[in-house]
Design a protein around this motif. Structure first.
Motif, mmCIF file in Angstrom:
data_model
loop_
_atom_site.group_PDB
_atom_site.id
_atom_site.type_symbol
_atom_site.label_atom_id
_atom_site.label_comp_id
_atom_site.label_asym_id
_atom_site.label_seq_id
_atom_site.Cartn_x
_atom_site.Cartn_y
_atom_site.Cartn_z
ATOM 1 N N LEU A 87 34.595 6.172 12.476
ATOM 2 C CA LEU A 87 35.800 6.764 11.893
ATOM 3 C C LEU A 87 35.496 8.020 11.090
ATOM 4 O O LEU A 87 36.231 9.016 11.176
ATOM 5 N N LEU A 88 34.424 8.002 10.308
ATOM 6 C CA LEU A 88 34.078 9.194 9.527
ATOM 7 C C LEU A 88 33.560 10.318 10.424
ATOM 8 O O LEU A 88 33.697 11.495 10.089
ATOM 9 N N LEU A 89 33.002 9.944 11.554
ATOM 10 C CA LEU A 89 32.479 10.948 12.477
ATOM 11 C C LEU A 89 33.596 11.713 13.173
ATOM 12 O O LEU A 89 33.549 12.939 13.299
ATOM 13 N N VAL A 90 34.630 11.000 13.633
ATOM 14 C CA VAL A 90 35.648 11.646 14.475
ATOM 15 C C VAL A 90 36.875 12.134 13.702
ATOM 16 O O VAL A 90 37.672 12.918 14.242
ATOM 17 N N ALA A 91 37.056 11.707 12.451
ATOM 18 C CA ALA A 91 38.249 12.097 11.692
ATOM 19 C C ALA A 91 38.443 13.621 11.617
ATOM 20 O O ALA A 91 39.567 14.107 11.807
ATOM 21 N N PRO A 92 37.385 14.419 11.363
ATOM 22 C CA PRO A 92 37.597 15.869 11.286
ATOM 23 C C PRO A 92 38.116 16.484 12.582
ATOM 24 O O PRO A 92 38.800 17.513 12.549
ATOM 25 N N ALA A 93 37.809 15.876 13.726
ATOM 26 C CA ALA A 93 38.350 16.390 14.992
ATOM 27 C C ALA A 93 39.868 16.244 15.024
ATOM 28 O O ALA A 93 40.577 17.087 15.591
ATOM 29 N N LEU A 94 40.381 15.200 14.405
ATOM 30 C CA LEU A 94 41.832 15.014 14.321
ATOM 31 C C LEU A 94 42.450 16.013 13.344
ATOM 32 O O LEU A 94 43.552 16.527 13.577
ATOM 33 N N PHE A 95 41.743 16.303 12.249
ATOM 34 C CA PHE A 95 42.205 17.356 11.345
ATOM 35 C C PHE A 95 42.305 18.679 12.110
ATOM 36 O O PHE A 95 43.273 19.423 11.987
ATOM 37 N N ALA A 96 41.266 18.950 12.895
ATOM 38 C CA ALA A 96 41.199 20.217 13.632
ATOM 39 C C ALA A 96 42.368 20.367 14.592
ATOM 40 O O ALA A 96 42.917 21.463 14.755
ATOM 41 N N ALA A 97 42.760 19.269 15.239
ATOM 42 C CA ALA A 97 43.846 19.340 16.224
ATOM 43 C C ALA A 97 45.116 19.908 15.605
ATOM 44 O O ALA A 97 45.793 20.761 16.201
ATOM 45 N N ILE A 214 35.576 22.439 7.419
ATOM 46 C CA ILE A 214 35.219 21.611 8.581
ATOM 47 C C ILE A 214 33.964 22.150 9.257
ATOM 48 O O ILE A 214 33.112 21.371 9.714
ATOM 49 N N LEU A 215 33.809 23.469 9.317
ATOM 50 C CA LEU A 215 32.603 24.054 9.899
ATOM 51 C C LEU A 215 31.358 23.663 9.112
ATOM 52 O O LEU A 215 30.331 23.293 9.690
ATOM 53 N N ILE A 216 31.435 23.750 7.783
ATOM 54 C CA ILE A 216 30.291 23.367 6.937
ATOM 55 C C ILE A 216 29.946 21.902 7.157
ATOM 56 O O ILE A 216 28.775 21.531 7.313
ATOM 57 N N ARG A 217 30.978 21.050 7.182
ATOM 58 C CA ARG A 217 30.746 19.618 7.403
ATOM 59 C C ARG A 217 30.103 19.370 8.763
ATOM 60 O O ARG A 217 29.199 18.541 8.897
ATOM 61 N N SER A 218 30.552 20.072 9.802
ATOM 62 C CA SER A 218 30.003 19.872 11.137
ATOM 63 C C SER A 218 28.547 20.330 11.209
ATOM 64 O O SER A 218 27.718 19.688 11.863
ATOM 65 N N ILE A 219 28.237 21.438 10.548
ATOM 66 C CA ILE A 219 26.851 21.911 10.509
ATOM 67 C C ILE A 219 25.973 20.897 9.779
ATOM 68 O O ILE A 219 24.841 20.603 10.203
ATOM 69 N N PHE A 220 26.478 20.330 8.684
ATOM 70 C CA PHE A 220 25.739 19.276 7.970
ATOM 71 C C PHE A 220 25.450 18.104 8.895
ATOM 72 O O PHE A 220 24.331 17.583 8.940
ATOM 73 N N ARG A 221 26.455 17.682 9.656
ATOM 74 C CA ARG A 221 26.268 16.554 10.561
ATOM 75 C C ARG A 221 25.248 16.881 11.659
ATOM 76 O O ARG A 221 24.474 16.027 12.080
#
Length: 292
Positions: A87-97, A214-221
């Motif tokens: 859930l924590l992994l995919v939630a930002p993709a839903l924000f992005a949509a 979201i970009l910063i978070r994705s780079i962290f991941r």
């Protein structure tokens, strides 16, 4: 030790290499829950149906941190670990949509399609398609990792799939920000003539802010998964909260403050006055069109 595995053993895959913090998880359950509830109220009141994926993302964040609360009671239990991981992994993709849909509405609100890098009718389709691909890849990779606890090959495959999903998200989001900047640069003279009753600027600014978060978070991941299960980031829980929880809460609160539903209302008002007419649609059809 659990099942003969030491959390400090770099060669073993373990669920957590620390004891998950109950207070930290509880705080973010409350914060994400409050923000999600407010987004539900705002979306209903402003009839902003395009914010539904965003709200689901907020609920994913809330439930994900509930999973971490459960993990704080037993850090070796697989169920809560899988729940919070996915859930924590995919939630930002839903924000992005939902964020992708905002730019198209800003372009329509300002009659700015001539200045857009991509035709407005294709803008949302392209970026949401990329977002769905990223979502599916990250979800599939997270599922492989979670279910392959005792299978190193399956875990490694899951990590690789997640990385592909994250790189896909970064690529599309980076291109999205570039498209927004090009639109603003090309249309600067046109946009400067628009009166204060059309507050496009604050919505575009908030779009940049949330996109950067979201970009910063994705780079962290990406860095986290590149380092692997025994990496420095996964051995220190604080990084998850700094570079994921805080940033994603920032995205939610920012759009509570400047809610994109205001654009839908302004579009409807301008449309009723005949100021906004969608390209390639008869005026009579557009007068009856709503902008959820």
């Amino acid at each position: 030790m659990a099942g003969g595995k030491d959390i400090n053993d770099p060669d073993a895959f373990v669920l957590y290499r620390y004891h998950p913090s109950l207070p930290a998880a509880a705080i973010f359950v409350a914060l994400f829950g409050i923000s999600s509830a407010l987004h539900m109220y705002q979306a209903i009141r402003k009839r902003a149906l395009f914010m539904v994926p965003f709200i689901i993302g907020g609920l994913f964040e809330t439930v994900g941190y509930i999973g971490r609360i459960q993990s704080s009671q037993d850090q070796y239990e697989l169920g809560p670990f899988i729940m919070q991981t996915l859930l924590l992994l995919v939630a930002p993709a839903l924000f992005a949509a939902s964020i992708y849909m905002v730019l198209g509405r800003i372009i329509l609100l300002t009659n700015g399609e001539p200045y857009s890098l991509i035709r407005r009718t294709w803008l949302t389709k392209i970026f949401v398609t990329g977002d769905i691909l990223s979502f599916l890849l990250q979800g599939a990779g997270g599922g492989l990792m979670s279910s392959g606890k005792s299978d190193p090959d399956k875990i490694k495959l899951g990590e690789h799939v997640i990385l592909v999903g994250l790189f896909t998200q970064i690529a599309f989001f980076g291109f999205f920000v570039i498209a927004a900047l090009i639109f603003q640069h090309r249309g600067r003279a046109h946009l400067a003539k628009i009166g204060p009753e059309t507050p496009w600027k604050r919505h575009l600014t908030m779009l940049y802010v949330t996109s950067i978060f979201i970009l910063i978070r994705s780079i962290f991941r990406v860095v986290e998964y590149l380092q692997g299960n025994a990496g420095y980031l996964l051995r220190h829980e604080v990084f998850l909260y700094i570079f994921d929880a805080v940033l994603m809460l920032g995205v939610m609160v920012a759009l509570n403050w400047v809610h994109p539903g205001d654009i839908a209302r302004l579009l409807k008002e301008k449309d009723l006055r005949g100021d906004v007419v969608e390209l390639n649609r008869p005026i009579s059809e557009d007068r009856n069109k709503s902008y959820p």
